[in-house]
Design a protein around this motif. Structure first.
Motif, PDB file in Angstrom:
ATOM      1  N   GLY A 158      -8.578  64.672-106.922  1.00 35.18           N
ATOM      2  CA  GLY A 158      -7.043  64.739-107.459  1.00 35.18           C
ATOM      3  C   GLY A 158      -6.315  64.707-106.228  1.00 35.18           C
ATOM      4  O   GLY A 158      -5.086  64.306-106.467  1.00 35.18           O
ATOM      5  N   SER A 159      -6.594  65.095-105.149  1.00 33.45           N
ATOM      6  CA  SER A 159      -5.791  65.108-104.001  1.00 33.45           C
ATOM      7  C   SER A 159      -5.588  63.728-103.542  1.00 33.45           C
ATOM      8  O   SER A 159      -4.439  63.178-103.331  1.00 33.45           O
ATOM      9  N   GLY A 160      -6.698  62.871-103.586  1.00 32.13           N
ATOM     10  CA  GLY A 160      -6.362  61.237-103.303  1.00 32.13           C
ATOM     11  C   GLY A 160      -5.485  60.938-104.469  1.00 32.13           C
ATOM     12  O   GLY A 160      -4.593  59.766-103.990  1.00 32.13           O
ATOM     13  N   GLU A 161      -5.814  61.051-105.422  1.00 35.07           N
ATOM     14  CA  GLU A 161      -4.906  60.420-106.769  1.00 35.07           C
ATOM     15  C   GLU A 161      -3.470  60.824-106.516  1.00 35.07           C
ATOM     16  O   GLU A 161      -2.758  59.975-107.005  1.00 35.07           O
ATOM     17  N   ILE A 162      -2.963  61.713-105.971  1.00 37.45           N
ATOM     18  CA  ILE A 162      -1.613  62.186-105.842  1.00 37.45           C
ATOM     19  C   ILE A 162      -0.949  61.154-104.974  1.00 37.45           C
ATOM     20  O   ILE A 162       0.176  60.566-105.114  1.00 37.45           O
ATOM     21  N   PHE A 163      -1.602  60.374-103.913  1.00 35.49           N
ATOM     22  CA  PHE A 163      -1.074  59.431-103.057  1.00 35.49           C
ATOM     23  C   PHE A 163      -1.469  57.970-103.686  1.00 35.49           C
ATOM     24  O   PHE A 163      -1.402  56.965-102.683  1.00 35.49           O
ATOM     25  N   GLY A 164      -2.044  58.093-105.053  1.00 36.99           N
ATOM     26  CA  GLY A 164      -2.508  56.624-105.209  1.00 36.99           C
ATOM     27  C   GLY A 164      -3.869  56.117-104.711  1.00 36.99           C
ATOM     28  O   GLY A 164      -3.907  54.934-104.770  1.00 36.99           O
ATOM     29  N   ILE A 165      -4.370  57.063-104.383  1.00 33.95           N
ATOM     30  CA  ILE A 165      -5.741  56.432-103.721  1.00 33.95           C
ATOM     31  C   ILE A 165      -6.943  56.879-104.738  1.00 33.95           C
ATOM     32  O   ILE A 165      -7.359  58.251-104.758  1.00 33.95           O
ATOM     33  N   THR A 166      -7.618  55.930-105.139  1.00 37.55           N
ATOM     34  CA  THR A 166      -8.780  56.355-105.849  1.00 37.55           C
ATOM     35  C   THR A 166     -10.056  56.328-105.103  1.00 37.55           C
ATOM     36  O   THR A 166     -10.745  55.422-104.681  1.00 37.55           O
ATOM     37  N   LEU A 167     -10.743  57.492-105.110  1.00 37.59           N
ATOM     38  CA  LEU A 167     -11.692  57.901-104.315  1.00 37.59           C
ATOM     39  C   LEU A 167     -12.837  57.604-105.193  1.00 37.59           C
ATOM     40  O   LEU A 167     -12.747  58.151-106.456  1.00 37.59           O
ATOM     41  N   PRO A 168     -14.327  57.232-104.777  1.00 37.16           N
ATOM     42  CA  PRO A 168     -15.188  56.937-105.837  1.00 37.16           C
ATOM     43  C   PRO A 168     -16.028  58.217-106.275  1.00 37.16           C
ATOM     44  O   PRO A 168     -15.830  59.569-105.695  1.00 37.16           O
ATOM     45  N   GLU A 169     -16.257  58.255-107.670  1.00 40.29           N
ATOM     46  CA  GLU A 169     -16.640  59.504-108.371  1.00 40.29           C
ATOM     47  C   GLU A 169     -18.098  59.931-107.787  1.00 40.29           C
ATOM     48  O   GLU A 169     -18.889  58.913-107.425  1.00 40.29           O
ATOM     49  N   ASN A 170     -18.332  60.987-107.751  1.00 44.55           N
ATOM     50  CA  ASN A 170     -19.730  61.647-107.215  1.00 44.55           C
ATOM     51  C   ASN A 170     -20.428  62.333-108.087  1.00 44.55           C
ATOM     52  O   ASN A 170     -21.614  62.548-107.865  1.00 44.55           O
ATOM     53  N   PHE A 171     -20.043  62.251-109.479  1.00 41.98           N
ATOM     54  CA  PHE A 171     -20.835  63.200-110.506  1.00 41.98           C
ATOM     55  C   PHE A 171     -20.376  62.508-111.660  1.00 41.98           C
ATOM     56  O   PHE A 171     -19.183  62.023-111.907  1.00 41.98           O
ATOM     57  N   ARG A 172     -21.389  62.340-112.575  1.00 43.48           N
ATOM     58  CA  ARG A 172     -21.315  61.772-113.901  1.00 43.48           C
ATOM     59  C   ARG A 172     -22.098  62.399-115.033  1.00 43.48           C
ATOM     60  O   ARG A 172     -23.330  61.989-115.164  1.00 43.48           O
ATOM     61  N   GLN A 173     -21.967  63.655-115.196  1.00 42.28           N
ATOM     62  CA  GLN A 173     -22.498  64.484-116.213  1.00 42.28           C
ATOM     63  C   GLN A 173     -24.184  64.458-115.938  1.00 42.28           C
ATOM     64  O   GLN A 173     -24.912  63.969-116.640  1.00 42.28           O
TER      65      GLN A 173
END
Length: 496
Positions: A245-260
């Motif tokens: 979410g912090s990265g998203e604020i700056f328009g930076i998409t960090l890779p997901e680390n969890f998927r259910q």
């Protein structure tokens, strides 16, 4: 300063965002880099020098590899050997610092490690290796490499990103848009909910029973193990929500680390959904190189000649798999429990690999419908046992205690005694913990179906949207596990 503390989400992050937004686009990278190093300094003080050394080594190795490739007078195997020596030296420097800080305790020495050294070291190795392979070009801008390795939202516990995934976005200086700001803080709120409503509230149960398990019945030990598994998931995935979410604020998409991860169908599938960036790093930089290495392929040919192709086809993947899980265990820390944890999953996944084909034939022969509820429940229960046994040993202070706790569950289990047990929680905390777990479960079920809750809420009318998110805020403020009567629990994966 850790991400779950309000000083981060309500003070540090907003100040950085404001300074970033009011700085000319071409200079915004300076704001981010200054924030990165300030954040690091606030947590690790003078240890920041080791981050700088790692950055300098990474940048320099990339530049030297490029120079050797473009200007070397030798070609072919000699050039490859020369580049390998450069890569090996770069990796030795950054990996050497990690080994010194994390593993000297084996010899009775203990040093305070820089924050995030386990994570940014893997990023240094991926950058240098990708330059060596020609997957990316070595960047000529030192600041860009520094930004990639030190981005403050991910420096403490990942995710482990690749240069090609985040470097350009970090340096681009995009304006903060309303959508990114709202979506970013929405995800931060969800991460705080998981951390403060579930993970921290379960901590007393875990500390109490893991600290002196011999006093408790096997049923109580089982409850503590399940609580730890839930705590680890909500803690780590909640931290990832705050980070992404912090990265998203700056328009930076960090890779997901969890998927259910708890909806996985096997141990292998679980690890494709849990700590995804570590798993993909191990696959790309250990599994594939080892399985394709000449000595391994030659050994596989010898096995084929003596045992046949049905056996030999498992040789290279199994050798590579062993080193992947050995590395996984070592990466988590200098302790036999971590090595045991790695070997535990190596054995399980190896068994899955060699039995996949015969089990598939049996399923077809017996006409078992794997999509039916009964089979899915059986698979889920099996995975539930596998995961919790693994986390028991991961959390236990020693392998001996892990077996002691497991033995207590198997030989001294009386569920009726739970009514009289004191778990260190009052009825209020138990009720709120169960409510929080239920909400997290429901959200994961919805996400597993491919439905975006945030998009659904965003499509609602303004009063409904704001009403929902204000309700979440007040829920965390009023019911979160913090303040008088609660001990602040550090982020678990920040220690790895």
């Amino acid at each position: 300063m850790e991400y779950h503390l309000l000083t981060y989400s309500l003070l540090f992050l907003p100040i950085v965002a404001i300074l970033y937004q009011f700085t000319p686009a071409r200079l915004r990278w300076i704001v981010l880099l200054a924030a990165d190093y300030l954040f690091f300094w606030m947590v690790s003080k003078w240890l920041i020098i080791f981050l700088f050394i790692a950055t300098l080594t990474t940048y320099g190795t990339g530049r030297i590899l490029t120079y050797v490739t473009e200007h070397s007078t030798v070609k072919g195997k000699q050039l490859t050997k020369k580049k390998r020596c450069v890569l090996a030296l770069g990796i030795a420097i950054t990996l050497g610092m990690l080994i010194v800080f994390k593993y000297l305790k084996i010899f009775g020495l203990s040093l305070i490690a820089p924050i995030g050294i386990s994570y940014y070291t893997l990023q240094t190795i991926s950058y240098m290796t990708d330059v060596y392979r020609g997957t990316i070009k070595a960047d000529t801008n030192f600041a860009k490499v520094a930004l990639y390795l030190s981005f403050f939202p991910q420096i403490i516990e990942g995710p482990i990103s690749r240069y090609s995934q985040t470097a350009d976005a970090l340096f681009a200086g995009r304006s903060i848009e309303y959508c990114n700001l709202t979506y970013g803080y929405q995800r931060i709120l969800w991460g705080l909910f998981k951390k403060m409503m579930v993970a921290d509230r379960l901590a007393p149960v875990i500390f109490k029973i893991f600290g002196d398990y011999e006093k408790y019945d096997g049923a109580a030990v089982a409850v503590a193990v399940i609580c730890y598994t839930i705590q680890l998931y909500t803690e780590f995935s909640g931290g990832m929500d705050i980070i992404l979410g912090s990265g998203e604020i700056f328009g930076i998409t960090l890779p997901e680390n969890f998927r259910q991860p708890f909806f996985a169908s096997s141990a292998s599938d679980f690890w494709r959904r849990w700590h995804i960036t570590l798993g993909t790093w191990l696959k790309d930089y250990i599994f594939y190189p080892l399985s394709l290495a000449k000595p391994v392929k030659n050994f596989a040919k010898k096995v084929k000649a003596s045992c046949g192709i049905r056996v030999s086809r498992f040789v290279a993947p199994t050798i590579a798999l062993f080193f992947v899980w050995l590395s996984n265990g070592i990466w988590h820390g200098a302790g036999w429990t971590y090595l045991f944890y790695g070997m535990y999953y190596f054995v399980l996944i190896f068994i899955e690999n060699i039995t996949e084909e015969p089990i598939g034939k049996l399923i077809t022969k017996w006409n078992i419908h794997t999509e039916k509820l009964g089979w899915r429940l059986l698979t889920a229960f099996r995975l539930f046992i596998i995961i919790n046994v693994g986390e028991l040993f991961f959390r236990a202070p020693s392998v001996t205690q892990g077996f002691g706790m497991l033995g207590r569950i198997l030989t001294n289990f009386h569920i009726s005694i739970l009514n009289a047990m004191d778990f260190g929680l009052d009825n209020y905390d138990i009720l709120l913990s169960m409510a929080g777990i239920f909400i997290v479960l429901m959200v994961d079920i919805i996400h597993e179906k491919g439905i975006s809750i945030r998009d659904k809420i965003a499509s609602c009318r303004l009063p409904v949207r704001w009403g929902f998110w204000y309700a979440v805020i007040f829920f965390i403020i009023i019911l979160g596990a913090y303040g008088a009567g609660y001990t602040v629990v550090d982020m678990i994966y920040a220690a790895y």
